[in-house]
Write a protein that holds these residues in place. Structure first.
Motif, PDB file in Angstrom:
ATOM      1  N   VAL A  85      43.931 -18.533 -19.740  1.00 23.23           N
ATOM      2  CA  VAL A  85      43.307 -17.331 -19.210  1.00 23.23           C
ATOM      3  C   VAL A  85      43.858 -16.141 -19.978  1.00 23.23           C
ATOM      4  N   THR A  86      42.967 -15.337 -20.516  1.00 24.33           N
ATOM      5  CA  THR A  86      43.379 -14.145 -21.246  1.00 24.33           C
ATOM      6  C   THR A  86      43.346 -12.958 -20.293  1.00 24.33           C
ATOM      7  N   LEU A  87      44.515 -12.438 -20.003  1.00 20.22           N
ATOM      8  CA  LEU A  87      44.642 -11.312 -19.086  1.00 20.22           C
ATOM      9  C   LEU A  87      45.298 -10.163 -19.843  1.00 20.22           C
ATOM     10  N   PRO A  88      44.639  -9.012 -19.934  1.00 23.37           N
ATOM     11  CA  PRO A  88      45.205  -7.897 -20.698  1.00 23.37           C
ATOM     12  C   PRO A  88      46.642  -7.603 -20.303  1.00 23.37           C
TER      13      PRO A  88
ATOM     14  N   ALA B 245      34.913 -28.669 -15.629  1.00 18.72           N
ATOM     15  CA  ALA B 245      34.241 -27.566 -14.933  1.00 18.72           C
ATOM     16  C   ALA B 245      35.052 -27.113 -13.727  1.00 18.72           C
ATOM     17  N   GLY B 246      35.587 -28.070 -12.961  1.00 17.68           N
ATOM     18  CA  GLY B 246      36.365 -27.715 -11.781  1.00 17.68           C
ATOM     19  C   GLY B 246      37.619 -26.929 -12.103  1.00 17.68           C
ATOM     20  N   PRO B 247      38.481 -27.409 -13.012  1.00 17.60           N
ATOM     21  CA  PRO B 247      39.672 -26.633 -13.356  1.00 17.60           C
ATOM     22  C   PRO B 247      39.353 -25.251 -13.928  1.00 17.60           C
ATOM     23  N   MET B 248      38.247 -25.157 -14.687  1.00 17.96           N
ATOM     24  CA  MET B 248      37.889 -23.862 -15.254  1.00 17.96           C
ATOM     25  C   MET B 248      37.466 -22.897 -14.143  1.00 17.96           C
ATOM     26  N   ALA B 249      36.660 -23.391 -13.198  1.00 14.61           N
ATOM     27  CA  ALA B 249      36.251 -22.553 -12.070  1.00 14.61           C
ATOM     28  C   ALA B 249      37.461 -22.135 -11.244  1.00 14.61           C
TER      29      ALA B 249
ATOM     30  N   ILE C 206      38.564 -18.295 -10.285  1.00 10.79           N
ATOM     31  CA  ILE C 206      38.659 -17.858  -8.887  1.00 10.79           C
ATOM     32  C   ILE C 206      40.071 -17.394  -8.557  1.00 10.79           C
ATOM     33  N   HIS C 207      41.074 -18.125  -9.040  1.00 14.28           N
ATOM     34  CA  HIS C 207      42.450 -17.724  -8.759  1.00 14.28           C
ATOM     35  C   HIS C 207      42.814 -16.426  -9.475  1.00 14.28           C
ATOM     36  N   THR C 208      42.257 -16.200 -10.659  1.00 17.88           N
ATOM     37  CA  THR C 208      42.504 -14.931 -11.349  1.00 17.88           C
ATOM     38  C   THR C 208      41.912 -13.774 -10.558  1.00 17.88           C
ATOM     39  N   LEU C 209      40.673 -13.924 -10.132  1.00 20.05           N
ATOM     40  CA  LEU C 209      39.983 -12.849  -9.416  1.00 20.05           C
ATOM     41  C   LEU C 209      40.641 -12.527  -8.081  1.00 20.05           C
ATOM     42  N   THR C 210      41.243 -13.517  -7.451  1.00 20.55           N
ATOM     43  CA  THR C 210      41.856 -13.301  -6.133  1.00 20.55           C
ATOM     44  C   THR C 210      43.333 -12.945  -6.208  1.00 20.55           C
ATOM     45  N   GLY C 211      43.887 -12.870  -7.424  1.00 19.11           N
ATOM     46  CA  GLY C 211      45.287 -12.528  -7.574  1.00 19.11           C
ATOM     47  C   GLY C 211      46.225 -13.635  -7.165  1.00 19.11           C
ATOM     48  N   THR C 212      45.784 -14.891  -7.303  1.00 22.73           N
ATOM     49  CA  THR C 212      46.601 -16.034  -6.886  1.00 22.73           C
ATOM     50  C   THR C 212      46.803 -17.033  -8.025  1.00 22.73           C
ATOM     51  N   LEU C 213      46.658 -16.587  -9.253  1.00 23.05           N
ATOM     52  CA  LEU C 213      46.723 -17.480 -10.406  1.00 23.05           C
ATOM     53  C   LEU C 213      48.138 -17.966 -10.665  1.00 23.05           C
ATOM     54  N   ASN C 214      48.270 -19.256 -10.970  1.00 20.83           N
ATOM     55  CA  ASN C 214      49.551 -19.794 -11.423  1.00 20.83           C
ATOM     56  C   ASN C 214      49.870 -19.168 -12.787  1.00 20.83           C
ATOM     57  N   PRO C 215      51.034 -18.540 -12.956  1.00 26.32           N
ATOM     58  CA  PRO C 215      51.350 -17.862 -14.220  1.00 26.32           C
ATOM     59  C   PRO C 215      51.273 -18.764 -15.451  1.00 26.32           C
ATOM     60  N   ARG C 216      51.425 -20.080 -15.277  1.00 27.86           N
ATOM     61  CA  ARG C 216      51.344 -21.000 -16.415  1.00 27.86           C
ATOM     62  C   ARG C 216      49.980 -20.944 -17.084  1.00 27.86           C
ATOM     63  N   MET C 217      48.946 -20.617 -16.323  1.00 30.82           N
ATOM     64  CA  MET C 217      47.605 -20.567 -16.894  1.00 30.82           C
ATOM     65  C   MET C 217      47.427 -19.418 -17.874  1.00 30.82           C
ATOM     66  N   LEU C 218      48.381 -18.484 -17.912  1.00 33.43           N
ATOM     67  CA  LEU C 218      48.301 -17.367 -18.841  1.00 33.43           C
ATOM     68  C   LEU C 218      48.820 -17.729 -20.229  1.00 33.43           C
ATOM     69  N   SER C 219      49.450 -18.867 -20.354  1.00 35.84           N
ATOM     70  CA  SER C 219      49.992 -19.261 -21.659  1.00 35.84           C
ATOM     71  C   SER C 219      49.643 -20.691 -22.050  1.00 35.84           C
ATOM     72  N   ASN C 220      48.968 -21.427 -21.170  1.00 34.24           N
ATOM     73  CA  ASN C 220      48.666 -22.829 -21.444  1.00 34.24           C
ATOM     74  C   ASN C 220      47.167 -23.112 -21.439  1.00 34.24           C
ATOM     75  N   ALA C 221      46.720 -23.834 -22.454  1.00 33.43           N
ATOM     76  CA  ALA C 221      45.374 -24.393 -22.468  1.00 33.43           C
ATOM     77  C   ALA C 221      45.473 -25.845 -22.003  1.00 33.43           C
ATOM     78  N   PHE C 222      44.344 -26.386 -21.526  1.00 32.93           N
ATOM     79  CA  PHE C 222      44.379 -27.761 -21.049  1.00 32.93           C
ATOM     80  C   PHE C 222      43.111 -28.503 -21.458  1.00 32.93           C
ATOM     81  N   ARG C 223      43.235 -29.805 -21.508  1.00 32.85           N
ATOM     82  CA  ARG C 223      42.088 -30.667 -21.804  1.00 32.85           C
ATOM     83  C   ARG C 223      42.165 -31.881 -20.881  1.00 32.85           C
ATOM     84  N   VAL C 224      41.064 -32.152 -20.182  1.00 35.73           N
ATOM     85  CA  VAL C 224      40.974 -33.313 -19.308  1.00 35.73           C
ATOM     86  C   VAL C 224      39.921 -34.239 -19.897  1.00 35.73           C
TER      87      VAL C 224
END
Length: 356
Positions: free
Chosen positions: A255-258, A304-308, A312-330
């Motif tokens: 997730v790219t967050l300014p 699709a589920g992990p991306m959604a 949703i977690h970014t918009l609600t202010g509940t994002l796990n900080p790891r998502m700001l530096s990690n990409a994932f592949r399932v």
């Protein structure tokens, strides 16, 4: 879950009420008390522990005040999810979202109530670029969660070859604009979600800027033209200070967050350090004649589920900080991979935004 600083501060001030977390149960005897959850985790406390008295009150009254219990005991139980801030469901259509409210109750804090979380979802505008297999499913998941406004950007028509992996399209959809078909599906699923269609292809950074104005989050689910569309997208969201997430070669994120996460140039720099011949790779990837690439429906569905969830977690202010530096592949076979990216202090795009 991670214990938020504002929850810990509120416990220390003794001004919040707490209840059992979702999926947790409590039981007590004269000498022992237990809490357990649906996954089988169980903790036992003797009568000498403060938790024994806490659990007794929880069983009797359903909630406890933080005033009368040690901060350390409360913090431990909150951190494992056994306790949460007491809440009331706030949706007018509470029956529709009651189970989602239960999920988000684990993320409630004194500065981000359940009412705040729901309001953020209802007032959010998400733009999705590329409405194929991933983009269409992503749009439906976001509408299902109550996102208030979704914009769909794609100039493509439905083809027969889309059907094995783009599940929302039917044989009767062939020949129709993808954005129009998905719009009807979203409105039928959630009539309160506003859906805007842009039946256009992205051909420049300016296109990205034009279609993402006044949005709160942008998702890139298109991969053509290869490399170029990712660069246009990244430059636009960086310029506009928009939170974003992208898909590329089956990798999702970060997730790219300014001001908080590695920008596209940081990510590209990390990629170059991992590729033996980066210039040759880009030349091959952007040549006009590209080889056919495999596409397997279940593989697309698995991301699709992990991306959604990340959106949703970014918009609600509940994002796990790891998502700001990690990409994932399932993968469709169940494998899960992550890649960590570095935010460079000398990055020409975002380096000046580092805190001193």
């Amino acid at each position: 879950m991670k214990l938020h600083d504002d929850i810990l501060e509120a416990i220390a001030r003794h001004d919040i009420n707490l209840e059992l977390g979702t999926g947790w149960q409590a039981a007590i005897s004269q000498n022992q008390a237990w809490i357990s959850n649906e996954s089988g985790k169980s903790i036992c406390f003797t009568a000498q522990c403060a938790e024994h008295r806490l659990i007794k009150v929880l069983i009797d009254t359903q909630s406890v005040s933080s005033k009368t219990y040690p901060v350390a005991s409360l913090a431990r139980l909150i951190e494992i999810g056994a306790l949460r801030i007491a809440h009331q469901t706030v949706h007018e259509s509470s029956n529709r979202f009651k189970w989602q409210d239960e999920y988000f109750s684990a993320f409630v804090s004194p500065t981000n109530s359940l009412k705040d979380i729901n309001k953020k979802l209802q007032e959010s505008h998400v733009v999705i670029i590329g409405i194929g297999g991933l983009g269409g499913m992503l749009a439906l998941l976001l509408a299902s969660a109550g996102i208030g406004h979704i914009s769909l950007v794609d100039g493509d028509l439905v083809e027969e070859s889309n059907l094995p992996r783009q599940f929302l399209f039917k044989e009767s959809s062939i020949g129709k604009a993808k954005v129009d078909v998905i719009r009807e599906i979203l409105i039928e699923h959630n009539s309160k979600t506003q859906v805007t269609c842009h039946p256009h292809f992205i051909t420049s950074q300016e296109d990205v800027e034009k279609f993402t104005k006044k949005s709160h989050f942008v998702a890139l689910c298109a991969d053509q033209p290869r490399i170029k569309i990712r660069a246009w997208f990244a430059a636009a969201v960086q310029l506009m200070n928009l939170p974003a997430i992208a898909m590329a070669a089956n990798w999702i994120g970060p997730v790219t967050l300014p001001n908080c996460s590695p920008c596209y140039l940081c990510q590209s720099r990390t990629h170059r350090n991992r590729i033996a011949d980066p210039h040759g790779f880009i030349k091959r990837a952007t040549q006009e004649s590209t080889p056919s690439r495999a596409a397997f429906g279940p593989g697309i569905a698995s991301v699709a589920g992990p991306m959604a969830s990340a959106i949703i977690h970014t918009l609600t202010g509940t994002l796990n900080p790891r998502m700001l530096s990690n990409a994932f592949r399932v993968s469709a076979s169940g494998d899960f991979e992550t890649q960590e990216f570095i935010r460079y202090r000398d990055c020409p795009a975002c380096g000046h935004r580092h805190a001193n």
